[in-house]
Design a protein around this motif. Structure first.
Motif, PDB file in Angstrom:
ATOM      1  N   TYR A 103     -50.014 -93.093 128.719  1.00  0.00           N
ATOM      2  CA  TYR A 103     -49.042 -93.109 129.812  1.00  0.00           C
ATOM      3  C   TYR A 103     -47.917 -92.100 129.584  1.00  0.00           C
ATOM      4  CZ  TYR A 103     -45.605 -94.621 133.201  1.00  0.00           C
ATOM      5  OH  TYR A 103     -44.692 -94.632 134.223  1.00  0.00           O
ATOM      6  N   CYS A 104     -47.232 -92.194 128.428  1.00  0.00           N
ATOM      7  CA  CYS A 104     -46.067 -91.323 128.208  1.00  0.00           C
ATOM      8  C   CYS A 104     -46.349 -90.167 127.254  1.00  0.00           C
ATOM      9  CB  CYS A 104     -44.875 -92.148 127.702  1.00  0.00           C
ATOM     10  SG  CYS A 104     -45.100 -92.813 126.040  1.00  0.00           S
ATOM     11  N   LYS A 105     -47.545 -90.138 126.680  1.00  0.00           N
ATOM     12  CA  LYS A 105     -48.001 -89.046 125.797  1.00  0.00           C
ATOM     13  C   LYS A 105     -47.219 -88.948 124.485  1.00  0.00           C
ATOM     14  CE  LYS A 105     -50.782 -87.900 129.110  1.00  0.00           C
ATOM     15  NZ  LYS A 105     -51.851 -88.812 129.296  1.00  0.00           N
ATOM     16  N   ARG A 106     -46.563 -90.038 124.074  1.00  0.00           N
ATOM     17  CA  ARG A 106     -45.885 -90.087 122.775  1.00  0.00           C
ATOM     18  C   ARG A 106     -46.760 -90.873 121.808  1.00  0.00           C
ATOM     19  NH1 ARG A 106     -41.128 -93.243 124.391  1.00  0.00           N
ATOM     20  NH2 ARG A 106     -41.217 -93.873 122.225  1.00  0.00           N
ATOM     21  N   PRO A 107     -46.598 -90.660 120.505  1.00  0.00           N
ATOM     22  CA  PRO A 107     -47.364 -91.458 119.541  1.00  0.00           C
ATOM     23  C   PRO A 107     -47.060 -92.953 119.699  1.00  0.00           C
ATOM     24  CG  PRO A 107     -46.326 -89.586 118.457  1.00  0.00           C
ATOM     25  CD  PRO A 107     -45.788 -89.636 119.848  1.00  0.00           C
ATOM     26  N   ILE A 108     -48.077 -93.766 119.612  1.00  0.00           N
ATOM     27  CA  ILE A 108     -47.913 -95.209 119.786  1.00  0.00           C
ATOM     28  C   ILE A 108     -47.007 -95.791 118.706  1.00  0.00           C
ATOM     29  CG2 ILE A 108     -49.154 -97.415 119.707  1.00  0.00           C
ATOM     30  CD1 ILE A 108     -51.361 -96.102 121.315  1.00  0.00           C
ATOM     31  N   PHE A 110     -45.003-102.406 125.701  1.00  0.00           N
ATOM     32  CA  PHE A 110     -45.340-103.323 126.789  1.00  0.00           C
ATOM     33  C   PHE A 110     -45.240-102.618 128.136  1.00  0.00           C
ATOM     34  CE2 PHE A 110     -44.041-106.436 129.995  1.00  0.00           C
ATOM     35  CZ  PHE A 110     -45.133-107.289 129.950  1.00  0.00           C
ATOM     36  N   SER A 111     -44.169-101.855 128.344  1.00  0.00           N
ATOM     37  CA  SER A 111     -43.975-101.141 129.607  1.00  0.00           C
ATOM     38  C   SER A 111     -45.081-100.124 129.859  1.00  0.00           C
ATOM     39  CB  SER A 111     -42.628-100.420 129.620  1.00  0.00           C
ATOM     40  OG  SER A 111     -41.579-101.338 129.589  1.00  0.00           O
ATOM     41  N   CYS A 112     -45.456 -99.391 128.823  1.00  0.00           N
ATOM     42  CA  CYS A 112     -46.522 -98.394 128.974  1.00  0.00           C
ATOM     43  C   CYS A 112     -47.857 -99.070 129.299  1.00  0.00           C
ATOM     44  CB  CYS A 112     -46.654 -97.553 127.711  1.00  0.00           C
ATOM     45  SG  CYS A 112     -45.327 -96.348 127.512  1.00  0.00           S
ATOM     46  N   LYS A 113     -48.149-100.161 128.613  1.00  0.00           N
ATOM     47  CA  LYS A 113     -49.402-100.879 128.889  1.00  0.00           C
ATOM     48  C   LYS A 113     -49.412-101.410 130.312  1.00  0.00           C
ATOM     49  CE  LYS A 113     -50.604-102.311 124.215  1.00  0.00           C
ATOM     50  NZ  LYS A 113     -50.808-103.456 123.319  1.00  0.00           N
ATOM     51  N   LEU A 114     -48.268-101.898 130.771  1.00  0.00           N
ATOM     52  CA  LEU A 114     -48.161-102.402 132.131  1.00  0.00           C
ATOM     53  C   LEU A 114     -48.390-101.289 133.146  1.00  0.00           C
ATOM     54  CD1 LEU A 114     -47.506-104.880 133.850  1.00  0.00           C
ATOM     55  CD2 LEU A 114     -45.105-104.235 133.712  1.00  0.00           C
ATOM     56  N   GLU A 115     -47.804-100.135 132.928  1.00  0.00           N
ATOM     57  CA  GLU A 115     -47.981 -99.006 133.843  1.00  0.00           C
ATOM     58  C   GLU A 115     -49.419 -98.508 133.844  1.00  0.00           C
ATOM     59  OE1 GLU A 115     -45.853 -97.871 136.107  1.00  0.00           O
ATOM     60  OE2 GLU A 115     -44.445 -99.400 135.431  1.00  0.00           O
ATOM     61  N   ILE A 116     -50.066 -98.529 132.688  1.00  0.00           N
ATOM     62  CA  ILE A 116     -51.467 -98.104 132.603  1.00  0.00           C
ATOM     63  C   ILE A 116     -52.335 -99.037 133.433  1.00  0.00           C
ATOM     64  CG2 ILE A 116     -53.456 -97.925 131.045  1.00  0.00           C
ATOM     65  CD1 ILE A 116     -51.411 -96.890 128.921  1.00  0.00           C
TER      66      ILE A 116
END
Length: 64
Positions: free
Chosen positions: A9-14, A23-29
């Motif tokens: 989603y944000c292209k940063r390292p997990i 959580f926010s990135c997983k939700l957006e995905i």
């Protein structure tokens, strides 16, 4: 050396995510549509061709 996973989603390292960012990135995905453009076009075409056949059948029945 282990290669870091990159967030899709944000292209940063997990590993650089906080708990709430992860959580926010997983939700957006999960909100993103799962169909590719080609799949969406194919689905639309199938629906429309089925609609034509249904309308043709309805027109034939109304003439009888």
């Amino acid at each position: 050396m282990k290669e870091q996973e990159i967030c899709s989603y944000c292209k940063r390292p997990i590993d650089d995510h906080t708990g709430s960012e992860l959580f926010s990135c997983k939700l957006e995905i999960e909100k993103k549509p799962t169909m590719t453009d080609d799949e969406a076009v194919d689905s639309f075409n199938k629906i429309k061709s089925g609609e034509y056949a249904r309308m043709k059948q309805d027109n034939k029945n109304s003439k009888d």
